[in-house]
Design a protein around this motif. Structure first.
Motif: not given
Length: 336
Positions: A25-40
């Motif tokens: 019931a409390d599962a969040q919406r999936p986030v597409v891998p690669g979303t956000g910023t790349e860690l250098v």
């Protein structure tokens, strides 16, 4: 050369993947891998022509005989290391990027093994080697699940005629995650040593496996390949989308603040999208709290005769949607 199987309807598999979604019931919406910023400074692009790996054999086999066989193998750029639990692939080599790879890529990484069990002592049972990205130690910390970490990688599937002639898992792309759970702890020493269950830090390894069903072993008219997902709440693997084309694939996994793991895959080298979604799970009924790293598995029959399939990977990247602390990042639209 293509896998000779039924035509691939990826969109229909995505639609059908709703049956794989963990019902919470409390599962969040999936986030597409690669979303956000790349860690250098973590992961790799294998573009350095001087890239190398120092194996320091014999490799570790702690999972079989509790022998770590230090010192462990390391890449010369400090971004990869031998897994203590199972050891590194027998061959780890930078090669020219196969055709159809990421635009501008000149180098990729090839891995293969013959002895995936004890060094030079074939068991005739399937074993696997690990090749681990040095994420946690290069960052100097774990990523909290609130940062919404994700990992993507490109994987080259060679023509089926070049695969190890064996049914079973051939390759794995996995995460190393942490949670708080009841764990077995050893206390005391010698004859006074005993075990007890208590709350502690638990590491677990969800992932995607490339599974192959060899027609010579199954008796079916065609070879069959698919992605196998690790795992559901009960810790069981289950069948994911069918693979009906060789060449480059993009795989990815993300973790959301509710501790859920989200799995994605797509043929080709384009960035993943919502259309590439496979499933969302709480593997082993755990809710992730921290992300440590990612790694690859190379599997073989460990019979002393056959090499594993040669697996080629390129451009693995780690991302965070909400990075915190002192972490160097790079926007996705920056030049590779």
């Amino acid at each position: 050369m293509r896998v000779s199987l039924v035509r691939f309807f990826f969109a229909s598999l995505v639609a059908a993947s709703v049956v794989f979604v963990a019902n919470d019931a409390d599962a969040q919406r999936p986030v597409v891998p690669g979303t956000g910023t790349e860690l250098v400074g973590v992961a790799d692009d294998f573009e350095d022509p001087n890239w190398g790996y120092v194996p320091r054999d014999p490799k570790s086999t702690e999972d079989i005989d509790e022998n770590q066989r230090a010192p462990m193998g390391r890449s010369t750029n400090g971004r990869w290391y031998e897994g203590i639990k199972r050891g590194h692939p027998d061959v780890v080599q930078r090669i020219a990027t196969p055709a159809g790879g990421i635009a501008g890529s000149k180098g990729a990484l090839m891995m293969r093994s013959m002895y995936t069990g004890l060094p030079n002592r074939p068991s005739n049972k399937m074993h696997q080697d690990d090749f681990v990205a040095n994420v946690q130690y290069r960052l100097g910390r774990r990523l909290n699940v609130s940062e919404v970490p994700s990992v993507t990688t490109r994987v080259f599937l060679p023509p089926v005629a070049e695969w190890e002639s064996r049914s079973g898992p051939h390759f794995g792309f996995r995460l190393a995650l942490e949670t708080t759970a009841m764990t077995e702890q050893e206390i005391g020493r010698g004859i006074f040593k005993r075990k007890k269950m208590e709350m502690g830090n638990e590491i677990y390894w969800p992932g995607l496996f490339i599974e192959f069903e060899n027609k010579d072993q199954t008796g079916k008219p065609d070879d069959y390949a698919y992605l196998r997902v690790r795992s559901n709440r009960r810790g069981g693997d289950f069948r994911g989308p069918q693979i009906t084309t060789t060449g480059w694939w993009t795989l990815g996994m993300s973790v959301t603040p509710d501790g859920m793991v989200h799995y994605y895959a797509s043929p080709g080298v384009d960035d993943l999208t919502e259309a590439d979604y496979i499933t969302s799970q709480f593997p082993y009924d755990y809710r992730c709290e921290r992300f440590r790293t990612f790694f690859y598995n190379v599997c073989s029959a460990d019979d002393g005769r056959r090499w594993s399939t040669s697996w080629i990977v390129d451009d693995p990247k780690v991302y965070a949607l909400r990075p915190t602390g002192q972490i160097a990042t790079r926007n996705r639209n920056q030049v590779r």
